[in-house]
Design an enzyme around this catalytic site. Structure first.
Site, PDB file in Angstrom:
ATOM      1  N   ASP A  24     -18.736  15.220 -38.362  1.00 39.44           N
ATOM      2  CA  ASP A  24     -19.864  14.308 -38.593  1.00 39.44           C
ATOM      3  C   ASP A  24     -21.024  15.161 -39.102  1.00 39.44           C
ATOM      4  OD1 ASP A  24     -18.506  12.000 -37.624  1.00 39.44           O
ATOM      5  OD2 ASP A  24     -18.764  12.773 -35.612  1.00 39.44           O
TER       6      ASP A  24
ATOM      7  N   HIS B 210     -12.654  17.121 -29.231  1.00 36.04           N
ATOM      8  CA  HIS B 210     -13.685  17.152 -28.183  1.00 36.04           C
ATOM      9  C   HIS B 210     -13.422  18.303 -27.208  1.00 36.04           C
ATOM     10  CE1 HIS B 210     -13.880  12.722 -29.200  1.00 36.04           C
ATOM     11  NE2 HIS B 210     -15.136  13.070 -29.295  1.00 36.04           N
TER      12      HIS B 210
ATOM     13  N   MET C  25     -18.718   9.817 -27.253  1.00 40.57           N
ATOM     14  CA  MET C  25     -18.588   8.391 -26.953  1.00 40.57           C
ATOM     15  C   MET C  25     -17.230   8.139 -26.297  1.00 40.57           C
ATOM     16  SD  MET C  25     -20.643   6.316 -29.860  1.00 40.57           S
ATOM     17  CE  MET C  25     -19.378   6.354 -31.108  1.00 40.57           C
TER      18      MET C  25
ATOM     19  N   GLY D 297     -19.541  18.478 -33.288  1.00 48.26           N
ATOM     20  CA  GLY D 297     -18.509  18.776 -34.284  1.00 48.26           C
ATOM     21  C   GLY D 297     -19.072  18.651 -35.689  1.00 48.26           C
TER      22      GLY D 297
ATOM     23  N   SER E  42     -10.293  12.246 -35.102  1.00 42.85           N
ATOM     24  CA  SER E  42     -11.348  11.271 -34.888  1.00 42.85           C
ATOM     25  C   SER E  42     -10.832  10.235 -33.904  1.00 42.85           C
ATOM     26  CB  SER E  42     -11.681  10.582 -36.225  1.00 42.85           C
ATOM     27  OG  SER E  42     -12.356   9.373 -35.991  1.00 42.85           O
TER      28      SER E  42
ATOM     29  N   GLN F 213     -26.013   2.569 -32.466  1.00 39.92           N
ATOM     30  CA  GLN F 213     -25.512   3.170 -33.700  1.00 39.92           C
ATOM     31  C   GLN F 213     -24.408   2.342 -34.364  1.00 39.92           C
ATOM     32  OE1 GLN F 213     -24.369   6.762 -31.301  1.00 39.92           O
ATOM     33  NE2 GLN F 213     -22.756   6.940 -32.810  1.00 39.92           N
TER      34      GLN F 213
END
Ligand code: PAF
Length: 283
Positions: free
Chosen positions: A146, A33, A26, A143, A181, A57
């Site tokens: 999550d 990432h 996102m 990842g 995060s 979501q």
């Protein structure tokens, strides 16, 4: 590196003769990432990174509009990671109208993070199914921070017969132990210090699990988190020791792969983390 929406992606995908790996994101890309993209690069010929903040979501009271969107900086990260195509569709392209046909995440999507954020995993699986259909990847890299999302994507691939290798990458942590995060950006310095109770709780659980038995493992983490909650550092949302395959709570004599899941709110920011643990009954 090409950047585009659905039409450009389809044209690019048709030209690919080798294998393709997808890294769904996102945006608000960080070193976590980057590690996903490096892994994708290592395993396949071409890498697609998707950047799309998926409204399905987010609940109406969540941070969809506020979610960070540093698009140019994200493109720089993708370029440096050797990404071949950045799929960055417009909202109206992905959802020309509110979708009628969506993916249900079932029982596993309604517990823990799914209970804290009703509808969240239906939204995640719906967009991931769309990304799989559009990019037709040979592999997809997610990842393991999550972890519930990862386990549900695993079920999506099996249950809906996607022919995709799912690759999970261990949680990437900052030097202080906090899991990386995009939401860490919201943490004020004092919140960030307070949030360190989460990795400390996971460490305490891992220590307690070193004898191979689940007895006392959740309690070890709970002691750390309760102390932090009493100091006013965080609000615990859930703490659970679950079977890694079913996401059902582990019994005291559980043997096999388990996950300790933690979610807490720190200074209004929702954080999650987990540690994988292995138990054997004889302990
Ligand atoms: O993990 C995320 O960033 C998102 O949930 C995902 C998989 C890109 C779907 O929007």
């Amino acid at each position: 590196m090409e950047v585009g929406g659905i039409q450009a992606l389809r044209a690019w995908r048709k030209q690919q003769t080798g294998t393709v790996s997808l890294v769904p994101t996102m945006g608000a890309l960080h070193s976590g990432h980057q590690a996903l993209m490096d892994r994708a690069r290592a395993s396949r010929d071409a890498v697609v990174t998707s950047i799309f903040v998926n409204p399905l979501q987010f609940r109406t009271d969540e941070d969809f509009f506020q979610y960070p969107r540093p698009f140019q900086a994200d493109l720089d990260v993708c370029e440096a990671a050797g990404v071949d195509f950045v799929f960055a569709p417009a909202l109206g392209e992905m959802y020309p109208s509110a979708p009628e046909a969506t993916v249900s995440s079932g029982r596993m999507g309604a517990v823990y993070e799914g209970a804290a954020r009703p509808g969240h995993f239906d939204g995640v699986l719906t967009v991931v199914a769309k990304l799989f259909t559009l990019t037709k990847p040979d592999s997809a890299v997610f990842g393991l921070k999550d972890i519930q999302q990862f386990c549900l994507v695993k079920r999506l691939i099996v249950d809906l017969n996607f022919d995709i290798e799912l690759i999970g990458l261990p949680v990437v942590r900052d030097d202080d132990g906090l899991a990386m995060s995009s939401r860490n950006e919201y943490l004020a310095p004092a919140d960030r210090a307070a949030a360190l109770a989460i990795p400390r709780a996971l460490d305490a659980a891992a220590d307690a699990a070193s004898d191979g038995s689940p007895v006392g493992v959740e309690a070890a983490a709970e002691t750390v988190l309760q102390a932090a909650a009493e100091r006013g550092d965080l609000d615990l949302v859930y703490l659970a020791l679950v079977d890694a395959t079913t996401f059902r709570p582990c019994a005291q004599d559980f043997a096999g792969q388990a996950l300790l899941l933690v979610s807490a709110t720190v200074g209004g920011t929702h954080l999650i983390d987990n540690v994988a643990l292995e138990f054997h009954r004889s302990a």
